[in-house]
Scaffold this motif. Structure first.
Motif, PDB file in Angstrom:
ATOM      1  N   ALA A  20      31.806 -20.606  -6.317  1.00 22.03           N
ATOM      2  CA  ALA A  20      32.370 -20.693  -7.667  1.00 22.03           C
ATOM      3  C   ALA A  20      31.234 -20.776  -8.685  1.00 22.03           C
ATOM      4  O   ALA A  20      31.282 -20.158  -9.746  1.00 22.03           O
ATOM      5  CB  ALA A  20      33.274 -21.918  -7.793  1.00 22.03           C
ATOM      6  N   THR A  21      30.196 -21.551  -8.369  1.00 15.01           N
ATOM      7  CA  THR A  21      29.055 -21.652  -9.281  1.00 15.01           C
ATOM      8  C   THR A  21      28.159 -20.421  -9.075  1.00 15.01           C
ATOM      9  O   THR A  21      28.432 -19.588  -8.209  1.00 15.01           O
ATOM     10  CB  THR A  21      28.253 -22.945  -9.019  1.00 15.01           C
ATOM     11  N   ASP A  22      27.102 -20.336  -9.864  1.00 12.97           N
ATOM     12  CA  ASP A  22      26.290 -19.123  -9.851  1.00 12.97           C
ATOM     13  C   ASP A  22      25.646 -18.878  -8.482  1.00 12.97           C
ATOM     14  O   ASP A  22      25.026 -19.773  -7.910  1.00 12.97           O
ATOM     15  CB  ASP A  22      25.204 -19.218 -10.933  1.00 12.97           C
ATOM     16  N   GLY A  53      33.879 -19.264 -11.555  1.00 15.34           N
ATOM     17  CA  GLY A  53      32.976 -19.996 -12.449  1.00 15.34           C
ATOM     18  C   GLY A  53      32.918 -21.463 -12.054  1.00 15.34           C
ATOM     19  O   GLY A  53      33.795 -21.970 -11.338  1.00 15.34           O
ATOM     20  N   GLY A  54      31.894 -22.160 -12.535  1.00 17.45           N
ATOM     21  CA  GLY A  54      31.634 -23.539 -12.123  1.00 17.45           C
ATOM     22  C   GLY A  54      32.807 -24.494 -12.302  1.00 17.45           C
ATOM     23  O   GLY A  54      33.035 -25.369 -11.464  1.00 17.45           O
ATOM     24  N   VAL A  55      33.583 -24.333 -13.367  1.00 21.07           N
ATOM     25  CA  VAL A  55      34.695 -25.259 -13.619  1.00 21.07           C
ATOM     26  C   VAL A  55      35.798 -25.086 -12.561  1.00 21.07           C
ATOM     27  O   VAL A  55      36.606 -25.992 -12.346  1.00 21.07           O
ATOM     28  CB  VAL A  55      35.237 -25.095 -15.064  1.00 21.07           C
ATOM     29  N   ALA A  56      35.778 -23.942 -11.877  1.00 21.03           N
ATOM     30  CA  ALA A  56      36.754 -23.720 -10.789  1.00 21.03           C
ATOM     31  C   ALA A  56      36.479 -24.649  -9.603  1.00 21.03           C
ATOM     32  O   ALA A  56      37.277 -24.713  -8.666  1.00 21.03           O
ATOM     33  CB  ALA A  56      36.745 -22.258 -10.356  1.00 21.03           C
ATOM     34  N   CYS A  57      35.347 -25.379  -9.635  1.00 20.65           N
ATOM     35  CA  CYS A  57      35.075 -26.394  -8.597  1.00 20.65           C
ATOM     36  C   CYS A  57      36.003 -27.590  -8.781  1.00 20.65           C
ATOM     37  O   CYS A  57      36.119 -28.433  -7.890  1.00 20.65           O
ATOM     38  CB  CYS A  57      33.645 -26.930  -8.709  1.00 20.65           C
ATOM     39  N   ASN A  58      36.606 -27.705  -9.955  1.00 21.34           N
ATOM     40  CA  ASN A  58      37.424 -28.871 -10.281  1.00 21.34           C
ATOM     41  C   ASN A  58      38.731 -28.846  -9.481  1.00 21.34           C
ATOM     42  O   ASN A  58      39.607 -28.017  -9.717  1.00 21.34           O
ATOM     43  CB  ASN A  58      37.699 -28.877 -11.799  1.00 21.34           C
ATOM     44  N   ARG A  59      38.845 -29.789  -8.546  1.00 22.13           N
ATOM     45  CA  ARG A  59      40.015 -29.814  -7.653  1.00 22.13           C
ATOM     46  C   ARG A  59      41.283 -30.224  -8.375  1.00 22.13           C
ATOM     47  O   ARG A  59      42.386 -29.818  -8.011  1.00 22.13           O
ATOM     48  CB  ARG A  59      39.783 -30.808  -6.519  1.00 22.13           C
ATOM     49  N   THR A  60      41.120 -31.048  -9.408  1.00 22.71           N
ATOM     50  CA  THR A  60      42.285 -31.473 -10.185  1.00 22.71           C
ATOM     51  C   THR A  60      42.893 -30.260 -10.888  1.00 22.71           C
ATOM     52  O   THR A  60      44.118 -30.112 -10.954  1.00 22.71           O
ATOM     53  CB  THR A  60      41.875 -32.554 -11.209  1.00 22.71           C
ATOM     54  N   LEU A  61      42.020 -29.387 -11.374  1.00 24.17           N
ATOM     55  CA  LEU A  61      42.489 -28.158 -12.008  1.00 24.17           C
ATOM     56  C   LEU A  61      43.198 -27.276 -10.978  1.00 24.17           C
ATOM     57  O   LEU A  61      44.294 -26.768 -11.235  1.00 24.17           O
ATOM     58  CB  LEU A  61      41.310 -27.387 -12.628  1.00 24.17           C
ATOM     59  N   ALA A  62      42.579 -27.091  -9.819  1.00 21.69           N
ATOM     60  CA  ALA A  62      43.177 -26.227  -8.797  1.00 21.69           C
ATOM     61  C   ALA A  62      44.556 -26.743  -8.389  1.00 21.69           C
ATOM     62  O   ALA A  62      45.507 -25.966  -8.274  1.00 21.69           O
ATOM     63  CB  ALA A  62      42.250 -26.130  -7.590  1.00 21.69           C
ATOM     64  N   SER A  63      44.677 -28.072  -8.219  1.00 22.83           N
ATOM     65  CA  SER A  63      46.008 -28.567  -7.824  1.00 22.83           C
ATOM     66  C   SER A  63      47.014 -28.436  -8.939  1.00 22.83           C
ATOM     67  O   SER A  63      48.181 -28.132  -8.680  1.00 22.83           O
ATOM     68  CB  SER A  63      46.028 -30.015  -7.309  1.00 22.83           C
ATOM     69  N   ALA A  64      46.583 -28.640 -10.193  1.00 22.49           N
ATOM     70  CA  ALA A  64      47.520 -28.484 -11.314  1.00 22.49           C
ATOM     71  C   ALA A  64      47.984 -27.030 -11.402  1.00 22.49           C
ATOM     72  O   ALA A  64      49.160 -26.745 -11.666  1.00 22.49           O
ATOM     73  CB  ALA A  64      46.853 -28.916 -12.615  1.00 22.49           C
TER      74      ALA A  64
END
Ligand code: KG4
Ligand code: ZN
Length: 347
Positions: free
Chosen positions: A308-310, A277-288
């Protein structure tokens, strides 16, 4: 070897892709995504405009996907199209076009659930992003935490009780005067802010939570959004404060996503976590997510932003699984605004 054309028109992207292969060995031959920028001026997707834009782009987008794959219509084995969930008018454009193609070539048609597509996106790039795994699907419309024992067997652990994760990003972006869709602008702004000045409560995360609690895996973001609104209102210099507010908001939201995903991976003993999903583009999330899970031997897979996005590649990828199981849709396939992901098993 099977060759499938995927079509995706559920929201504001007109997309088509050609995939080739079998089993989990599937190669993406082409992927075309046409994003409808027109919605920016309205600060959100306008359904009627989305349908009309799909109508004008669907033919050239599909043609280009075929050209880029070096494939002719006659060489396709099946047509896969998103038929749920999404904007009904937008979905209907893809569904009608997909049906017409399938009928004219006399090849099978497969209706695909959009969220099942998101589950398969990471597998397009990472050979090991296959079940069993814990999945966190985070987009503008959905927030789903699933345990995936096998393809087609999805145990729904948690979902949002109000706003979706992407929706929270978009609403907070609006409060801070950032463009739509605001997720990536919040991420950029938060990177320049400090974590100390604004600390927002982590929604639905209690230290003494027990596995049987009904909110153990659940999400809720509307309270966080209100807390941000209050901070914005209380600010006497929003220009000076907004990066720190963005940081405080993102830290809180990410902590919650990471905590719930870690709970699920641990409860089911999974060694892989797949984001989509689109929020999975967030690199800060992926590293956390990696910082929390990888020390315990859990590998985290995120699709590249394009997947990750549509996009239609993930739709065709999910269709491979359904096609090989012998599933087919009839020419009476319809579009639905919402419906449960297929293959749900009891929680
Ligand atoms: O999956 P998607 O493309 O469309 C839906 O099916 O909704 O997700 C779009 C969402 C938007 O809410 C957008 O703000 C969010 O993904 N998004 C991000 C980032 N990039 C896109 N959210 C947080 N950080 C990002 N870098
Ligand atoms: Zn989506």
């Amino acid at each position: 070897m099977t060759r499938i054309l995927g079509i995706e028109t559920s929201c504001d992207e007109t997309s088509a892709a050609v995939l080739e292969g079998s089993g989990d060995n599937v190669v993406q031959k082409s992927l075309v995504i046409l994003s409808q920028d027109v919605h920016r001026v309205f600060g959100g997707v306008v359904p009627e405009i989305a349908s009309r834009a799909h109508l004008t782009s669907i033919v050239p987008v599909v043609q280009r996907a075929l050209d880029e794959a070096g494939t002719r219509l006659e060489e396709l084995d099946a047509i896969a199209v998103t038929n749920t969930p999404g904007l009904v008018g937008a979905l209907l454009v893809g569904v009608s076009y997909g049906k017409a193609l399938a009928f004219s070539r006399d090849i099978p048609l497969l209706g695909v659930h959009h969220m099942e597509g998101h589950l398969f996106a990471a597998a397009l790039e990472h050979r090991d992003a296959v079940p069993p795994f814990t999945a966190l699907l985070i987009s503008g419309g959905h927030t789903l935490l699933l345990d995936v024992e096998a393809w087609g067997q999805y145990r729904l652990l948690g979902a949002t009780r109000d706003d979706a994760a992407g929706e929270a990003f978009d609403k907070v972006a609006k409060l801070l005067g950032l463009p739509y869709p605001g997720g990536r602008y919040i991420e950029q702004l938060a990177a320049t802010g400090t974590s100390k000045r604004f600390t927002f409560a982590r929604p639905m995360v209690r230290k003494n939570a027990l596995r049987d609690d009904d909110d153990y895996y659940a999400f809720s973001f509307s309270g966080l959004k209100t807390a941000v609104l209050n901070a914005v209102r209380a600010s006497t210099d929003i220009e000076a404060d907004k990066a720190d507010i963005a940081r405080g908001f993102q830290d809180s939201l990410i902590d919650t996503l990471v905590e719930k995903t870690a709970r699920a991976a641990s409860a089911f003993g999974r060694e892989r976590v797949v984001l989509g999903g689109g929020v999975a583009c967030n690199r800060t999330l992926a590293s956390a997510m990696r910082a929390r899970l990888e020390p315990g031997g859990v590998k985290v897979f995120t699709p590249t932003p394009r997947l990750a996005t549509d996009n239609a590649a993930m739709i065709a990828r999910a269709a491979f699984f359904r096609f090989e199981k012998g599933e087919r849709s009839g020419l009476d396939l319809n579009a639905y605004a919402s419906s449960p992901i297929p293959g749900l098993v009891a929680a």
